[in-house]
Write a protein that holds these residues in place. Structure first.
Motif, mmCIF file in Angstrom:
data_model
loop_
_atom_site.group_PDB
_atom_site.id
_atom_site.type_symbol
_atom_site.label_atom_id
_atom_site.label_comp_id
_atom_site.label_asym_id
_atom_site.label_seq_id
_atom_site.Cartn_x
_atom_site.Cartn_y
_atom_site.Cartn_z
ATOM 1 N N UNK A 1 47.037 47.006 26.166
ATOM 2 C CA UNK A 1 47.603 46.121 27.181
ATOM 3 C C UNK A 1 48.852 45.405 26.665
ATOM 4 N N UNK A 2 48.895 45.095 25.384
ATOM 5 C CA UNK A 2 50.032 44.352 24.827
ATOM 6 C C UNK A 2 50.990 45.322 24.133
ATOM 7 N N UNK A 3 52.220 45.517 24.645
ATOM 8 C CA UNK A 3 53.177 46.419 23.986
ATOM 9 C C UNK A 3 53.663 45.838 22.667
ATOM 10 N N UNK A 4 54.126 46.725 21.777
ATOM 11 C CA UNK A 4 54.584 46.289 20.453
ATOM 12 C C UNK A 4 55.908 45.536 20.530
ATOM 13 N N UNK A 5 56.768 45.904 21.487
ATOM 14 C CA UNK A 5 58.098 45.293 21.596
ATOM 15 C C UNK A 5 58.367 44.892 23.044
ATOM 16 N N UNK A 6 59.287 43.995 23.202
ATOM 17 C CA UNK A 6 59.680 43.544 24.534
ATOM 18 C C UNK A 6 60.853 44.386 25.018
ATOM 19 N N UNK A 7 60.659 45.047 26.145
ATOM 20 C CA UNK A 7 61.707 45.914 26.682
ATOM 21 C C UNK A 7 62.867 45.087 27.227
ATOM 22 N N UNK A 8 64.113 45.489 26.942
ATOM 23 C CA UNK A 8 65.275 44.747 27.459
ATOM 24 C C UNK A 8 65.492 45.018 28.943
ATOM 25 N N UNK A 9 66.230 44.137 29.574
ATOM 26 C CA UNK A 9 66.571 44.327 30.986
ATOM 27 C C UNK A 9 67.664 45.389 31.113
ATOM 28 N N UNK A 10 67.717 45.987 32.271
ATOM 29 C CA UNK A 10 68.737 47.002 32.499
ATOM 30 C C UNK A 10 68.170 48.399 32.552
ATOM 31 N N UNK A 11 69.045 49.375 32.737
ATOM 32 C CA UNK A 11 68.625 50.763 32.859
ATOM 33 C C UNK A 11 68.241 51.329 31.495
ATOM 34 N N UNK A 12 67.168 52.092 31.400
ATOM 35 C CA UNK A 12 66.783 52.696 30.125
ATOM 36 C C UNK A 12 67.657 53.905 29.794
ATOM 37 N N UNK A 13 67.760 54.224 28.520
ATOM 38 C CA UNK A 13 68.481 55.417 28.077
ATOM 39 C C UNK A 13 67.542 56.618 28.071
ATOM 40 N N UNK A 14 68.140 57.799 28.104
ATOM 41 C CA UNK A 14 67.352 59.025 28.033
ATOM 42 C C UNK A 14 67.066 59.328 26.570
ATOM 43 N N UNK A 15 65.921 58.903 26.085
ATOM 44 C CA UNK A 15 65.593 59.062 24.668
ATOM 45 C C UNK A 15 65.351 60.513 24.281
ATOM 46 N N UNK A 16 65.156 61.376 25.267
ATOM 47 C CA UNK A 16 64.927 62.795 24.935
ATOM 48 C C UNK A 16 66.192 63.457 24.396
#
Length: 231
Positions: A157-172
């Protein structure tokens, strides 16, 4: 001999074999009930008063009937306010026959009926004991599995990091990160190249501990992310 008793917020002067209607007492017809709130007792001109109750005095009565009193209507009207209120009340009554007037701690010849509250408490105690026995017999491995599942759910339930605001990048785009790995990273709050590029060695160790990626993989992704973040 007579006695003055208090029950249901009212006082009554009673003698043996008197038939009396009192506010409802939880008992069945034929049961013997005890009334220990004796205010006074006496015979002729010899009267003893309590302060407020007479010590050791007891009145027993046999339940003859369980019923209701006549309905009482309370009607209220406010003139020129179009306000009317009508409430009906029907008091529950128990008819009893006075059996004995006992003094000095004497015991009644007939045993009083057990109170429903006492029965309910006894049932509750039995149920609690049965529940405790079942819990004690539960296998230890089963308890540990439940604890592990609960801790696993909390960690998920608790993620390791806090995701930033804005559009995500394509990590693939990063070599070695497929759609499944990108989804796993997103669930832990890693969604941009800048995040991956700024990971410290401590963060790498945390990911290595909680996710199915090795420290070498994460460090390789970090180096690729640094180049991509500059674009």
């Amino acid at each position: 001999m007579f006695a003055v008793i208090k029950t249901g917020g009212k006082q009554y002067r009673v003698a043996a074999n008197d038939l009396l209607k009192i506010e409802k007492v939880e008992a069945k017809v034929g049961d013997i009930v005890e009334i220990g709130t004796v205010l006074a007792h006496g015979e002729g001109e010899n009267v003893t008063f309590g302060a407020p109750f007479v010590d050791g005095a007891l009145v027993t009565a046999e339940v003859v009937e369980q019923g209701k009193n006549r309905t009482v209507i309370a009607f209220k009207k406010r003139r020129r306010q179009n306000s009317r209120r009508k409430i009906g009340h029907r008091q529950l009554l128990t008819t009893v026959r006075i059996a004995e007037i006992l003094l000095g701690g004497a015991k009644p010849s007939k045993k009083a009926a057990a109170k429903p509250e006492a029965k309910a408490e006894a049932k509750a105690e039995v149920a609690a004991e049965a529940k405790a026995e079942v819990a004690a017999k539960e296998p230890k491995a089963k308890k540990e599995t439940k604890a592990e599942a609960a801790s696993g759910e909390e960690a998920k339930a608790a993620p390791l990091f806090k995701a930033p605001k804005g559009e995500p990048d394509d990590l693939t785009v990063i070599k070695g990160i497929g759609p499944v790995a990108a989804k796993d990273l997103a669930e832990q709050g890693i969604i941009t190249f800048a995040q991956l590029a700024k990971l410290s060695d401590k963060d790498v160790a945390k990911i290595d501990e909680h996710m199915p990626f090795s420290a070498d993989q994460i460090k390789d992704w970090r180096e690729q992310a640094k180049e991509l973040a500059k674009k």
